[in-house]
Structure formats: structure tokens, C-alpha cells
Design an enzyme around this catalytic site. Structure first.
Site, PDB file in Angstrom:
ATOM      1  N   TYR A 107     -18.052 -33.700  20.344  1.00 50.70           N
ATOM      2  CA  TYR A 107     -18.740 -32.430  20.570  1.00 50.70           C
ATOM      3  C   TYR A 107     -20.205 -32.584  20.140  1.00 50.70           C
ATOM      4  O   TYR A 107     -20.484 -33.171  19.081  1.00 50.70           O
ATOM      5  CB  TYR A 107     -18.025 -31.343  19.739  1.00 50.70           C
ATOM      6  CG  TYR A 107     -18.792 -30.066  19.617  1.00 50.70           C
ATOM      7  CD1 TYR A 107     -19.198 -29.356  20.732  1.00 50.70           C
ATOM      8  CD2 TYR A 107     -19.112 -29.554  18.355  1.00 50.70           C
ATOM      9  CE1 TYR A 107     -19.912 -28.176  20.608  1.00 50.70           C
ATOM     10  CE2 TYR A 107     -19.811 -28.366  18.220  1.00 50.70           C
ATOM     11  CZ  TYR A 107     -20.217 -27.690  19.358  1.00 50.70           C
ATOM     12  OH  TYR A 107     -20.931 -26.535  19.223  1.00 50.70           O
ATOM     13  N   ASP A 116     -10.453 -34.787  14.717  1.00 50.58           N
ATOM     14  CA  ASP A 116     -10.737 -33.427  15.207  1.00 50.58           C
ATOM     15  C   ASP A 116      -9.711 -33.140  16.311  1.00 50.58           C
ATOM     16  O   ASP A 116      -9.771 -33.726  17.398  1.00 50.58           O
ATOM     17  CB  ASP A 116     -12.178 -33.366  15.738  1.00 50.58           C
ATOM     18  CG  ASP A 116     -12.570 -31.958  16.185  1.00 50.58           C
ATOM     19  OD1 ASP A 116     -11.666 -31.184  16.563  1.00 50.58           O
ATOM     20  OD2 ASP A 116     -13.770 -31.639  16.182  1.00 50.58           O
ATOM     21  N   LYS A 167     -11.101 -22.031  18.722  1.00 49.82           N
ATOM     22  CA  LYS A 167     -10.597 -22.412  20.041  1.00 49.82           C
ATOM     23  C   LYS A 167      -9.113 -22.041  20.177  1.00 49.82           C
ATOM     24  O   LYS A 167      -8.765 -20.881  20.070  1.00 49.82           O
ATOM     25  CB  LYS A 167     -10.887 -23.895  20.263  1.00 49.82           C
ATOM     26  CG  LYS A 167     -12.336 -24.303  19.930  1.00 49.82           C
ATOM     27  CD  LYS A 167     -13.339 -23.588  20.789  1.00 49.82           C
ATOM     28  CE  LYS A 167     -14.800 -23.874  20.585  1.00 49.82           C
ATOM     29  NZ  LYS A 167     -15.339 -24.422  19.399  1.00 49.82           N
TER      30      LYS A 167
END
Ligand code: PLP
Length: 379
Positions: free
Chosen positions: A98, A170, A195
């Protein structure tokens, strides 16, 4: 207990005062002490809050960890994890993380004397080559964001264990419903709870789950010392979201497979990145690691103009950053989530100007397909 049962019940004891089945939102900053040095285990709400603790117990169970600590965002969870390290330490990171994680590592933590190497972690040999005597942590995102590369988790876990290096994963994209990295040897799991865990696009939060109680104690110390905690209300929202995680993830997976197949067959699309497609370079590994493939897909439209035309013409799919909500979200990684990654590096990683990412929601899949089909006709 089974996953869906734990999602609903782990850490969710009825309120001792009233019997309320929903854990109350303890909206308080402090707690009355009966006498000097005598209290009920709660002194100050940065340090302990019963609503946050209930969520932390739930998440530790779902991720097969010892203890979880919740934070005000995914980024503050990752920041606090990295504060385990000291000046001079080195971290190996799966390339293609990310963009915000890349920005934190390169533009903030590098300035405090940490060093980072980015490698293709789908090949354990690349990870091994990058290790140095001062490497303290390997940080993987599985699958990577946005091109969905799948790290060799088993191979990297064996390597880090053998070398005494910590491994953090992650797991935001898959959620513990599809994979629990600690069961494959990870020492820490992090999430942006923003999320799939919360799942309703109405809260920002993060979590670090530690495999080992001693590591967790240090994370707890840092959580209190740094203070980037999740609020009681957000803790409650995430708990409420998690109660339906199992059914939501099943539907994201069902819809994700249909949308991925539709995109693969669409003449306007050059390439589709989805771990559930046999054309995915790590399809066999995905089947071995995950119990489902989820709803995250990226695809190549060929140009910025084509990506823009598609994004300007969708109606049901919301043009927005973020992912993992019940609603379908569509985005342009190069200018949105990965804008902080230099252009040259983006091109090397396949984050082209024509790449579009879709977080397939749980609407009726025919409506999602119809929306995409109509928008494609505008290209
Ligand atoms: C994989 C991944 N990790 C971490 C984060 C950061 O989380 P937050 O936005 O909650 O700070 C994101 C955000 O998009 C993400 O996609």
C-alpha cells in the site's frame, strides 16, 4: 469454536452490570478509584477501555494470536509495530505494498535511522538475498496492493524463524476469514480495520495481533506510550462489523470470482490480477494459503484515457479510495492509493496509468456487471 461463532462471541461477554448482549460503548476518559492505589483494573482510557478490550480479545482469537492491540488507523498500527525497532535496524518489505506504508517507511521512518529494502517476496530467494546482519523484521502484504502478488509465506516464515528475525504480515486484503498468517509462522499480523473487518466504510482503525505474549507486552507498552488508540465508538463499530465477517467474506468471494471472470472475457481488458484465476502466476500458492480468494481485483485498461473513461462512467461502483466495504468501490491506484510511490517505480511494479482496482462489494452481482458493462461501452 468455528470462525463464524468466534466472530460473534469471542470477547463479547454480556455486560456484567446489565446483561446487555452488545458490549457497551464505555465513553469515558477516566475511572473513579475507590481509594489511593485501589481500582477495578481501569485507570485511564488511553491505557485501558473495556470496549476496546472486547474488540482486542475478539481479534486475537480470530487471527490465532496471543493478544491484539487496536489503533486509530491502519497506519498508526503499522507505525507502532515499527517502533519495536531501533536506529540502524533494517527491514525487508514485499515490494508493491500500500502506498501509505511505503510513504511511512521511506518519508518518515528512514529519517529516524531505519533502512528498508523492497523485494519480490513471491520468491523466497529474493528475501534471503536482501537479509543483512542488522535485519530485524520482514514485512509482507498478502496479496500485495494493487497487483495481487502472493508472497511465499511458508518459505519466508521458515527463513525468518531460522534467522531469528520477526515476520509481520499485513492481512487487510484477505481478512482472517481466508487466511490466518500466524498459523503459517508469522509473529505479527496487522490490519487496517477500516477495510473488511469493519466492512461498512464508516470507521478508520487498525490492529496489531502478536503471536507471542512477550512481543504483545512491548506492543501494549508502545500503544500506551504513543497513544494512537482506537476510540470506544470505533471499537464498537468494528465489533459490530466483525459479527457478519464470515457471511460478508463469502459473498465478496462469490461476487469477486464472477467479476474477475467477466473482466477476463472482456475484449477491452488486457490483463486481470486476481488470485482466483488460473492465469495468476501464484494461483497454486493462493489455493494452498487461502480458503477463498476474496473481492479484490485489479485490471489493465491499457491507458490513462481508458481508465478515466471507465471511472467517469460507472454509477453503482463508487469512485473512491479504500476497499472492503459492502459497497463496490473502484479506484485508480497510480493517482490515488499509490500516488506517493515514484512514477518510475510504479511502472516497474505494474502500477500503470491504465490500471484500475475494484473492491467488489456484496450487492447483486448482476448489477455490478451491468454497471461495468455500461461504463465499458463509453471507452
Ligand atoms: C493493505 C493496507 N494496509 C494498511 C492501510 C492503511 O490503513 P488506514 O487507512 O486505516 O490507516 C491500507 C489503507 O488503504 C491498506 O490498503
Amino acid at each position: 469454536m468455528g470462525f463464524a461463532t468466534d466472530a460473534i462471541h469471542a470477547g463479547q461477554e454480556a455486560d456484567p452490570l446489565t446483561g446487555a448482549v452488545s458490549v457497551p460503548i464505555y465513553q469515558t476518559s477516566t475511572y473513579v478509584q475507590e481509594a489511593l492505589g485501589s481500582h477495578k483494573g481501569f485507570e485511564y482510557a488511553r491505557t485501558q477501555n473495556p470496549t476496546r478490550s472486547a474488540l482486542e480479545k475478539n481479534l486475537a482469537t480470530l487471527e490465532s494470536g496471543a493478544i491484539a492491540h487496536c489503533f486509530a488507523s491502519g497506519m498508526s498500527a503499522i507505525t507502532t509495530l515499527l517502533l519495536l525497532l531501533s536506529k540502524g535496524d533494517h527491514v525487508v518489505v514485499s515490494e508493491n505494498t500500500y502506498g501509505g506504508t511505503y510513504r511511512l517507511f521511506e518519508k518518515v521512518l528512514r529519517g529516524f535511522g531505519l533502512d528498508f529494502s523492497y523485494v519480490d517476496a513471491s520468491d523466497v530467494a529474493r528475501v534471503e538475498e536482501a537479509l543483512r546482519p542488522e535485519t530485524r523484521l520482514v514485512f509482507l502484504e498478502i496479496p500485495t496492493n494493487p497487483v495481487m502478488t502472493i508472497a511465499d509465506l511458508k518459505g519466508v516464515a521458515a527463513l525468518t524463524r531460522e534467522r531469528g528475525i520477526r515476520l509481520a504480515v499485513d492481512n487487510t486484503f484477505m481478512s482472517p476469514y481466508f487466511i490466518r498468517p500466524i498459523e503459517f509462522g508469522a509473529d505479527f499480523v496487522v490490519h487496517s480495520t477500516t477495510k473488511y473487518l469493519n466492512g461498512h466504510s464508516d470507521s478508520i482503525g487498525g490492529v496489531v495481533i502478536s503471536r507471542d505474549a512477550e512481543d504483545a507486552e512491548r506492543i501494549g507498552f508502545l500503544q500506551n506510550a504513543v497513544g494512537a488508540i482506537l476510540s470506544p465508538f470505533d471499537s464498537w463499530l468494528v465489533m459490530r462489523g466483525i459479527k457478519t465477517l464470515a457471511v460478508r467474506m463469502e459473498q465478496h468471494d462469490r461476487n469477486g470470482r464472477v467479476v474477475a471472470q467477466f473482466l477476463t472475457e472482456h475484449p477491452r481488458i488486457e490483463r486481470v490480477h486476481y488470485p482466483g484465476l488460473p492465469s495468476h502466476p501464484q494461483f497454486e500458492r493462493a489455493k494452498e494459503l487461502f480458503s477463498g480468494f476474496g473481492g479484490m481485483i485489479s485490471f489493465e485498461t491499457g491507458s490513462l484515457a481508458a481508465a478515466r473513461a471507465l471511472l467517469d462512467n460507472v454509477r453503482l461502483c463508487a469512485l473512491a479510495e479504500s476497499l472492503g466495504g459492502v459497497e463496490t468501490l473502484i479506484s485508480h491506484p497510480a493517482s490515488m492509493t499509490h500516488a506517493s510511490v515514484p512514477q518510475e517505480q510504479r511502472t516497474r511494479l505494474g502500477i500503470t496509468d491504465g490500471l484500475v482496482r475494484i473492491s467488489v462489494g456484496i450487492e447483486d452481482v448482476d448489477d455490478i456487471l451491468a454497471d461495468l458493462d455500461r461504463a465499458f461501452q463509453c471507452l
